[in-house]
Design a protein around this motif. Structure first.
Motif, PDB file in Angstrom:
ATOM      1  N   HIS A   1       2.929  37.008  67.697  1.00 32.57           N
ATOM      2  CA  HIS A   1       3.210  37.490  69.052  1.00 32.57           C
ATOM      3  C   HIS A   1       4.697  37.696  69.333  1.00 32.57           C
ATOM      4  CE1 HIS A   1      -0.949  37.095  70.196  1.00 32.57           C
ATOM      5  NE2 HIS A   1      -0.972  35.838  69.770  1.00 32.57           N
TER       6      HIS A   1
ATOM      7  N   GLY B   1       1.708  36.695  74.760  1.00 31.02           N
ATOM      8  CA  GLY B   1       0.760  36.517  73.667  1.00 31.02           C
ATOM      9  C   GLY B   1      -0.475  35.746  74.095  1.00 31.02           C
TER      10      GLY B   1
ATOM     11  N   VAL C   1      -2.717  38.125  75.635  1.00 31.81           N
ATOM     12  CA  VAL C   1      -3.350  38.950  74.605  1.00 31.81           C
ATOM     13  C   VAL C   1      -4.462  38.157  73.916  1.00 31.81           C
ATOM     14  CG1 VAL C   1      -2.981  40.142  72.413  1.00 31.81           C
ATOM     15  CG2 VAL C   1      -1.267  40.323  74.227  1.00 31.81           C
ATOM     16  N   GLU C   2      -4.176  36.891  73.552  1.00 34.69           N
ATOM     17  CA  GLU C   2      -5.147  36.039  72.857  1.00 34.69           C
ATOM     18  C   GLU C   2      -6.427  35.872  73.666  1.00 34.69           C
ATOM     19  OE1 GLU C   2      -5.343  34.392  70.015  1.00 34.69           O
ATOM     20  OE2 GLU C   2      -3.344  34.590  69.123  1.00 34.69           O
TER      21      GLU C   2
ATOM     22  N   GLY D   1      -7.540  37.943  75.901  1.00 31.98           N
ATOM     23  CA  GLY D   1      -8.124  39.234  76.241  1.00 31.98           C
ATOM     24  C   GLY D   1      -7.848  39.706  77.647  1.00 31.98           C
TER      25      GLY D   1
ATOM     26  N   ILE E   1      -5.087  41.154  79.053  1.00 32.89           N
ATOM     27  CA  ILE E   1      -4.470  42.488  79.137  1.00 32.89           C
ATOM     28  C   ILE E   1      -5.480  43.562  78.756  1.00 32.89           C
ATOM     29  CG2 ILE E   1      -2.738  44.006  78.096  1.00 32.89           C
ATOM     30  CD1 ILE E   1      -0.844  41.670  77.978  1.00 32.89           C
ATOM     31  N   ALA E   2      -6.209  43.336  77.660  1.00 32.66           N
ATOM     32  CA  ALA E   2      -7.190  44.329  77.215  1.00 32.66           C
ATOM     33  C   ALA E   2      -8.297  44.518  78.251  1.00 32.66           C
ATOM     34  CB  ALA E   2      -7.792  43.905  75.880  1.00 32.66           C
TER      35      ALA E   2
ATOM     36  N   PRO F   1       3.405  44.721  73.958  1.00 26.67           N
ATOM     37  CA  PRO F   1       1.990  44.328  73.877  1.00 26.67           C
ATOM     38  C   PRO F   1       1.097  45.160  74.795  1.00 26.67           C
ATOM     39  CG  PRO F   1       3.278  42.650  75.026  1.00 26.67           C
ATOM     40  CD  PRO F   1       4.250  43.597  74.408  1.00 26.67           C
ATOM     41  N   LEU F   2       1.646  45.612  75.931  1.00 26.11           N
ATOM     42  CA  LEU F   2       0.859  46.464  76.820  1.00 26.11           C
ATOM     43  C   LEU F   2       0.474  47.760  76.115  1.00 26.11           C
ATOM     44  CD1 LEU F   2      -0.214  47.121  79.737  1.00 26.11           C
ATOM     45  CD2 LEU F   2       1.927  48.365  80.018  1.00 26.11           C
TER      46      LEU F   2
ATOM     47  N   ALA G   1      -2.182  47.269  73.551  1.00 18.66           N
ATOM     48  CA  ALA G   1      -3.522  47.103  74.130  1.00 18.66           C
ATOM     49  C   ALA G   1      -4.097  48.434  74.612  1.00 18.66           C
ATOM     50  CB  ALA G   1      -3.467  46.112  75.288  1.00 18.66           C
TER      51      ALA G   1
END
Length: 440
Positions: free
Chosen positions: A51, A309, A312-313, A315, A317-318, A353-354, A357
Motif C-alpha cells: 500500500h 490502504g 482499499v483492504e 473494499g 473505495i471500490a 489508490p482511487l 480502484a
C-alpha cells in the motif's frame, strides 16, 4: 467485514479530523492512524509494502537531496533574480510568470519535482520584494496540478490510465492539453481577483522594488561556482532522464548490445541516481544535506498510504466507486459521474489508490458503452481534484511543508476556502469541454 470497514472509515475520519484541527502535526496524525489500522490487523504487517507507494516516497527523497545540495551554490537565487527582473518589479507579473513556468514544467516533469525546484525561488523572491509569500505558493500549487494533468507523464494517475487503456502521449495532449490551457487562464484570473488587491504597490514602492532588484547581481548570488556548475549539469541530466526514462533500454542497447531494450527506469530511480551523483561529485556533507530533507512530509505520505490502504483492504473505495457507476445509463451521465466523483474523492484521499480502484470499473462499463471518454473524465477529476485540500496532492503537501520550515503558515482551512473554489471552477470547465467533445 462490515464492522472492519466501519472501523477503517472511522480511523480515516479521525485522522482527517486531527489534520484539520492542526493542534497535532499532520505527520504525527497520519502515523497514529496508520499504527491503529496495523495494530488491529486491518492492514497486515506484511501487506504494508503493497500500500505504501515507495515510488512517490523515493522520488521525493531523491529530489529533496538534489535541491538541498544545489541550494548551497546559489542556483535558485540566481534564477529567482533573473525571473523577477523580467517582471520589472510587478508582484502580479511575478505571480503570473512563476505560475506559467510551474504549469509548463509540471507538464513534462512530475509536479512534485517541479515544486521542489521552484518553491525555494518563490520564497527568495517574496523575501527580496518584501511580499507575503502565501499567494505565490498557493498559486504555484494550483498551477502544478493543472499543468501535470495536461500530459501522460505529468501526474501518476495519467500514467496509470495510459498503461491500462493503451492511450498515447499525443492523445493526452489533444484531449487534456486544451482544457488545461483554458483552466490556467481561468486560474490566473481567479488569483488576480483573490490576491490582486493585496499585491498592489504604489508607484514609489514599485520604484523602490525596481531599484532593489537592479542592485541585485544574479552572478553575485552564486556563492559556489563549482557547485553551481555541477548542480546545473546534474539537474539537466535528471530532467533528460525523466523524458526518456521509459526508453532508456532502447537507447543504451544501441551502444551496449547486452542491455535489454525493454529496460526502463522509474522516476524514483532517476531521482535517486541524480541524488547519488550530485552528492558524490559535490563532496557536500551528507549529514548537512539530510538534515534539510522534509522528513515530516515523507512520514505523512507513508502514514496516509497505509490509512488509505485500510480503505482499499476493506473494499470501501471500490464499493463507493461501484455504487457511483453501476446505474449509469448513458455516456453523458457516465462522464459526469466519473469526473465529479474522481475530483471530490481525490481531494480527500490520495488519487493513486482511487485511480487504481476506478480503472477496472471503467473497463467493466465497456460492455455497455464506449468508455474512451471516461478515461479522460477520470484523468481530469483525479488530477484537478488534488487542488481541493492541503493534502489532496503530493505537491500540496511538499510546498506547505517547505513553507512551514521557513515559518510560513498555510492552514488547512485557509487552503480549503480557495482550493475548493479552484477545484469546482476548473473541473466544471474541463467537464464542459469534455461534454462538448464527446456528447454534443
Amino acid at each position: 467485514m462490515e464492522i472492519v470497514a466501519l472501523i477503517a472509515v472511522a480511523v480515516f475520519l479521525f485522522t482527517y479530523a486531527l489534520i484539520i484541527d492542526e493542534r497535532i502535526h499532520r505527520a504525527v496524525a497520519a502515523m497514529l492512524g496508520a499504527a491503529i489500522v496495523v495494530f488491529i490487523g486491518i492492514v497486515p504487517w506484511e501487506g504494508i509494502l503493497e500500500h505504501v507507494d515507495f515510488g512517490t516516497i523515493f522520488l521525493l527523497l531523491g529530489m529533496m537531496i538534489i535541491v538541498n545540495t544545489a541550494r548551497g551554490s546559489g542556483l535558485f537565487e540566481y534564477i529567482a533574480i533573473k525571473t523577477t527582473k523580467l517582471a520589472k518589479g510587478s508582484p502580479i507579473r511575478v505571480l503570473v510568470l512563476f505560475a506559467l513556468v510551474t504549469a509548463l514544467t509540471s507538464a513534462f516533469l512530475d509536479n512534485v519535482t517541479t515544486v521542489l525546484l521552484l518553491t525555494p525561488m518563490l520564497l527568495y523572491v517574496s523575501k527580496v520584494m518584501k511580499l507575503n509569500p502565501v499567494p505565490f505558493l498557493v498559486t504555484e500549487i494550483f498551477a502544478s496540478n493543472i499543468g501535470g494533468a495536461a500530459t501522460l507523464i505529468g501526474d501518476p494517475p495519467n500514467i496509470m490510465i495510459a498503461s491500462s487503456a493503451g492511450l498515447t502521449f499525443n492523445e493526452f495532449l489533444i484531449h487534456l492539453g486544451p482544457i488545461m490551457v483554458v483552466d490556467m487562464a481561468i486560474l490566473l484570473l481567479m488569483m488576480y481577483v483573490i490576491y490582486g488587491r493585496s499585491m498592489k504597490v504604489s508607484p514609489d514602492e514599485r520604484e523602490e522594488m525596481v531599484r532593489t532588484l537592479n542592485n541585485l547581481d544574479e552572478r553575485a548570488a552564486i556563492t559556489d561556482r563549482s557547485l553551481f556548475r555541477k548542480s546545473v549539469i546534474v539537474i539537466a541530466f535528471v530532467v533528460l532522464l525523466f523524458f526518456i526514462h521509459d526508453r532508456i533500454g532502447e537507447i543504451l542497447h544501441v551502444f551496449l548490445p547486452f542491455v535489454d531494450p525493454a529496460m526502463g527506469l522509474e522516476p524514483a530511480e532517476v531521482a535517486l541516481v541524480g541524488a547519488a551523483i550530485l552528492l558524490f561529485w559535490s563532496r557536500q556533507s551528507p549529514e548537512e544535506i539530510f538534515e534539510k530533507i522534509e522528513w515530516p512530509a515523507l512520514f505523512f505520505f507513508g502514514g496516509l498510504f497505509v490509512i488509505v490502504g485500510a480503505l482499499v483492504e476493506t473494499g470501501v473505495i471500490a464499493s463507493i466507486a461501484s455504487v457511483m457507476v453501476e446505474n449509469v445509463g448513458s455516456t453523458g451521465e457516465a462522464i459526469f459521474i466519473v469526473t465529479w466523483f474522481a475530483a471530490i474523492a481525490s481531494a480527500i484521499v490520495d488519487n493513486i489508490p482511487l485511480t487504481a480502484a476506478m480503472i477496472p470499473l471503467i473497463h467493466d462499463l465497456g460492455a455497455t458503452m464506449d468508455v474512451y471518454p471516461l478515461w479522460w473524465a477520470l484523468a481530469l477529476g483525479a488530477c484537478l481534484g488534488g487542488n481541493g485540500t492541503a493534502i489532496g496532492a503530493s505537491a500540496n503537501v511538499v510546498v506547505i511543508g517547505i513553507a512551514e520550515r521557513e515559518g510560513i503558515d498555510i492552514t488547512f482551512i485557509d487552503f480549503l476556502k480557495i482550493g475548493m473554489l479552484v477545484l469546482f471552477v476548473t473541473v466544471a470547465v474541463g467537464f464542459g469541454m469534455l461534454w462538448m467533445t464527446f456528447v454534443v
